[in-house]
Design a protein around this motif. Structure first.
Motif, PDB file in Angstrom:
ATOM      1  N   ALA C 353       0.841  -1.202   0.000  1.00  0.00           N
ATOM      2  CA  ALA C 353       0.000   0.000   0.000  1.00  0.00           C
ATOM      3  C   ALA C 353       0.873   1.247   0.000  1.00  0.00           C
ATOM      4  CB  ALA C 353      -0.914   0.007   1.226  1.00  0.00           C
ATOM      5  N   GLY C 354       0.260   2.345  -0.430  1.00  0.00           N
ATOM      6  CA  GLY C 354       0.945   3.639  -0.343  1.00  0.00           C
ATOM      7  C   GLY C 354       2.162   3.751  -1.224  1.00  0.00           C
ATOM      8  N   LEU C 355       2.096   3.232  -2.447  1.00  0.00           N
ATOM      9  CA  LEU C 355       3.240   3.362  -3.363  1.00  0.00           C
ATOM     10  C   LEU C 355       3.267   4.763  -3.962  1.00  0.00           C
ATOM     11  CD1 LEU C 355       3.282  -0.011  -5.346  1.00  0.00           C
ATOM     12  CD2 LEU C 355       4.633   0.635  -3.343  1.00  0.00           C
ATOM     13  N   GLY C 356       4.470   5.328  -4.048  1.00  0.00           N
ATOM     14  CA  GLY C 356       4.663   6.606  -4.734  1.00  0.00           C
ATOM     15  C   GLY C 356       3.745   7.703  -4.248  1.00  0.00           C
ATOM     16  N   ASP C 364      -8.548   1.905   3.683  1.00  0.00           N
ATOM     17  CA  ASP C 364      -7.611   0.898   3.177  1.00  0.00           C
ATOM     18  C   ASP C 364      -7.222  -0.082   4.282  1.00  0.00           C
ATOM     19  OD1 ASP C 364      -7.645   1.861   0.643  1.00  0.00           O
ATOM     20  OD2 ASP C 364      -5.602   2.668   0.648  1.00  0.00           O
ATOM     21  N   PHE C 365      -7.069   0.429   5.498  1.00  0.00           N
ATOM     22  CA  PHE C 365      -6.760  -0.475   6.608  1.00  0.00           C
ATOM     23  C   PHE C 365      -7.955  -1.392   6.884  1.00  0.00           C
ATOM     24  CE2 PHE C 365      -3.592   2.843   7.287  1.00  0.00           C
ATOM     25  CZ  PHE C 365      -2.461   2.066   7.459  1.00  0.00           C
ATOM     26  N   ASP C 366      -9.168  -0.857   6.701  1.00  0.00           N
ATOM     27  CA  ASP C 366     -10.351  -1.691   6.867  1.00  0.00           C
ATOM     28  C   ASP C 366     -10.350  -2.833   5.858  1.00  0.00           C
ATOM     29  OD1 ASP C 366     -11.650  -0.691   9.102  1.00  0.00           O
ATOM     30  OD2 ASP C 366     -12.456   1.013   7.966  1.00  0.00           O
ATOM     31  N   GLY C 388      -5.787  -0.484  -2.924  1.00  0.00           N
ATOM     32  CA  GLY C 388      -6.069   0.801  -3.557  1.00  0.00           C
ATOM     33  C   GLY C 388      -5.860   0.801  -5.061  1.00  0.00           C
ATOM     34  N   LEU C 389      -5.482  -0.369  -5.613  1.00  0.00           N
ATOM     35  CA  LEU C 389      -5.279  -0.462  -7.070  1.00  0.00           C
ATOM     36  C   LEU C 389      -6.613  -0.306  -7.793  1.00  0.00           C
ATOM     37  CD1 LEU C 389      -3.275  -1.328  -9.427  1.00  0.00           C
ATOM     38  CD2 LEU C 389      -4.215  -3.623  -9.114  1.00  0.00           C
TER      39      LEU C 389
END
Lengths: 97, 184, 391
Positions: C353-356, C364-366, C388-389
């Motif tokens: 998660a959280g790329l770039g 997202d954590f859910d 998140g994709l």
């Protein structure tokens, strides 16, 4: 790495694998690389010192008799002294001879 | 927790506003965060900055999607950017504008609670330049509280040195002149 | 005496370097590390830090200068990120091999391409095997504290290794938040003067960095492995000492509401704090979720991990980088390897998660917690997932 005859164990290495004996390169006798050695003809040598200056190993030095000669512990037989000599008084002699 | 989104143009001091608010809150013993919209900054382009203020330690590190207040430094921005995007139901939009509340509602379609002040005019008259970030913080103090006016004045003094006096004057005038309007 | 003040993690780190009286700062500015270097150059120019500031022309030179100055016994600091860390790559290996206690901050940022200045952990994950101590901060206070601690640990004569303090670019580097800034006397009482284990000294000459012929190279690398592994003891000791001295405790693996948790999620870096918020929200709904925060990355804290996971059946790992075409998440792959030979081992669910610089909201954590509960119920481990994709 300390100079020692047996190969050191990992516990015997110096900190950071540093060489902590100053000038220890002198123990590394590069003369055994040599297949031929320079010989000076003192009759033609003018003692100009060009061979002393150009020797990459720093092993050609003026001797007590006033003429240059190579320290065979370190002379690798590269022949640069011969190449640079202005009078042609140096020749290379095969080690086997 | 209060979450404030600052809209401005690069160079207008939106990031500085967020920082001043957070630092004033921290000096009062509160917890606060201030951060820019991460990335390259371009003078003149619409930019955002964010601040969170709370009584307990703040751990949320996401961008602010649902602000409790929005502060807009540039009068033209509400026509370009949907400045009340994501605003919570009882949130407030603090605008630098010479428009009336009716005009703001009609021109920009903002239904939320409003705090309106002509910060351009105040800044021009007091500071001599149309730099409105400290002036607009005066409107913010009246509209949402969050920090004491004196805490912000202290920040102006430590940050702006000899320019602080005029900024404080503009800040105080905005507190007097800001018009608060209930949501429709 | 400490002062509570609001500042960016970058400024807090620069102030920490100043409190630690660094002798040399050799750094090349790169987003998002820039504010550290800017502030340090101001501190030097203003005479507050009596250091030589070396404005090098690249990060390759920065790390080369650091090796040289550390070798003569100067307390040496640098900072970088992303492409800058990548450009240092070949020199990074030299520092631990020569036992040089350099301290470096890395404002973690993604690697190109495409060009990205934003935060993830691609930069540090590409430098996993350089032989440095590597630790992660989650907020500005930790970034400050761990910088002070880094000098103490690096210069500990049992260790004498370089230390990398990772802190998330932008999320921490450009965020103002409350920081307790210690005073100089308190820092000096914790950090003794630098007494190098080995130094270049004209009166006692040594040669550093000689050739390692095949006869010796194996032994030198075993030394590095043992040194970094054995640094664990001094790490825990100096962190404990830090806690006693400054009142803030740090551990190789931190937990949050993990004691009675049914599922655990492991994070590294600043997003661990957002994760704590997410845990609290789940707990309010009566769901027993907990968090592990891997603070120490090298040396890898195996025993702390085993203790923290205990008999919990499901462990999620949130990576911030991808090992392309390989085991996917670099941290998850190490966690799985760590448990491979253990009788008691959790099912490991992998997330990236959280790329770039992609925001990682609570939702997202859910998503991740939902997947962990699904594995808890069914026993099935899903394929690694990029949270998140857009699909």
């Amino acid at each position: 790495m300390r100079r020692q005859s047996a190969k050191p164990k990992w516990t015997e290495l110096a900190v950071g694998s540093a060489i902590d004996v100053p000038g220890s390169a002198r123990y590394y006798k590069t003369g055994d690389w040599r297949s031929s050695r320079p010989v000076w003809n003192s009759e033609h040598c003018i003692r100009c010192g060009v061979c002393v200056i150009f020797c990459p190993e720093g092993c050609v030095l003026f001797q007590p008799d006033g003429y240059p000669n190579a320290d065979l512990d370190y002379c690798k037989g590269c022949g640069i002294c011969l190449h640079e000599c202005p009078t042609g008084c140096i020749r290379m002699v095969e080690e086997e001879d | 927790m209060h979450e404030v989104r600052f809209h401005g143009r690069g160079g207008q001091g939106a990031v500085t506003s967020a920082e001043l608010l957070a630092q004033a809150a921290i000096d009062e013993g509160k917890s606060a965060q201030a951060f820019p919209s991460f990335g390259p900054e371009r003078r003149g382009a619409p930019v955002m900055a964010f601040a969170r203020v709370a009584d307990r330690p703040i751990r949320n590190r996401t961008v602010i999607q649902e602000p409790t207040a929005v502060l807009v430094l540039d009068p033209a921005l509400p026509g370009l950017v949907k400045v009340d995007d994501g605003l919570v139901a009882d949130g407030v939009v603090i605008l630098n504008t010479s428009r009336s509340a009716d005009e703001v509602r009609k021109d920009f379609g903002i239904v939320a609670k409003l705090a309106l002040v002509d910060a351009n005019r105040i800044a021009r008259e007091v500071i001599g330049r149309v730099i409105t970030n400290t002036t607009m913080l005066g409107a913010l103090v009246r509209a949402v509280g969050l920090v004491e006016a004196s805490s912000l004045e202290k920040q102006f003094e430590s940050r702006f040195g000899r320019l602080a006096a005029k900024n404080i004057q503009a800040f105080q005038r905005a507190q007097q002149e800001v018009v608060l309007v209930d949501a429709v | 005496m400490e002062t509570r003040t609001g500042m960016e993690a970058s400024i807090a780190i620069a102030e920490a370097v100043c409190l630690c009286d660094a002798d040399i700062v050799a750094a090349y500015p790169i987003t998002p590390q820039t504010h550290i270097v800017e502030h340090l150059s101001e501190l030097v120019a203003d005479g507050k830090l009596h250091a030589n500031f070396v404005p090098v022309e690249s990060e390759h030179s920065a790390m080369s200068v650091c090796c040289g100055t550390s070798a003569v016994g100067a307390r040496t600091y640098t900072a970088t990120a992303s492409q800058g860390l990548a450009l240092m790559h070949e020199i990074l290996f030299i520092a631990p091999a020569l036992r040089l206690p350099i301290v470096m901050s890395v404002a973690n940022r993604s690697l190109s391409g495409p060009i990205s200045i934003w935060n993830d952990h691609s930069d540090v994950m590409a430098e996993r095997d350089i032989g440095w101590v590597q630790i992660f901060a989650e907020n500005a206070q930790q970034a400050l504290d761990l910088t002070i601690w880094a000098f103490r640990l690096a210069e500990d004569r049992r260790v004498s290794l370089p230390v990398m303090v990772n802190f998330d670019g932008f999320i921490l580097s450009h965020t103002i938040e409350p920081v307790l800034m210690p005073d100089k006397e308190t820092v000096q009482a914790y950090l003794p003067p630098f007494e190098p284990l080995l130094r270049l000294d004209v009166d006692a000459p040594v040669s550093m960095g000689p050739v390692g012929i095949p006869d010796i190279y194996t032994e030198t690398h075993h030394v590095q492995q043992v040194l970094l592994t054995d640094a664990y003891g001094p790490i825990v000791e100096t962190l404990d000492a830090f806690g006693k001295h400054f009142g803030r405790e740090y551990k190789p693996v931190e937990t949050y509401r993990a004691d009675d948790a049914e599922v655990l999620l492991l994070t590294m870096g600043a997003l661990g704090e957002t994760a704590m918020e997410a845990v609290d929200l789940r707990r309010e709904r009566g769901q027993k979720v907990g968090l592990l925060r891997l603070r120490l990355w090298r040396p890898f804290p195996f025993e702390d991990l085993y203790r923290a996971v205990g008999r919990r059946p499901v462990l999620g790992v949130m990576d911030r980088a991808i090992s392309y075409g390989g085991p996917y998440g670099p941290v998850a792959s190490e966690i799985k390897a760590a448990f491979y030979h253990r009788e008691q081992r959790p099912r490991v669910v992998e997330f990236v998660a959280g790329l770039g610089g992609r925001d990682v909201p609570i939702s997202d954590f859910d998503t991740m917690f939902d997947a962990l509960f699904d594995t808890l119920e069914t026993g099935r481990v899903p394929e690694p997932r990029l949270v998140g994709l857009r699909e």
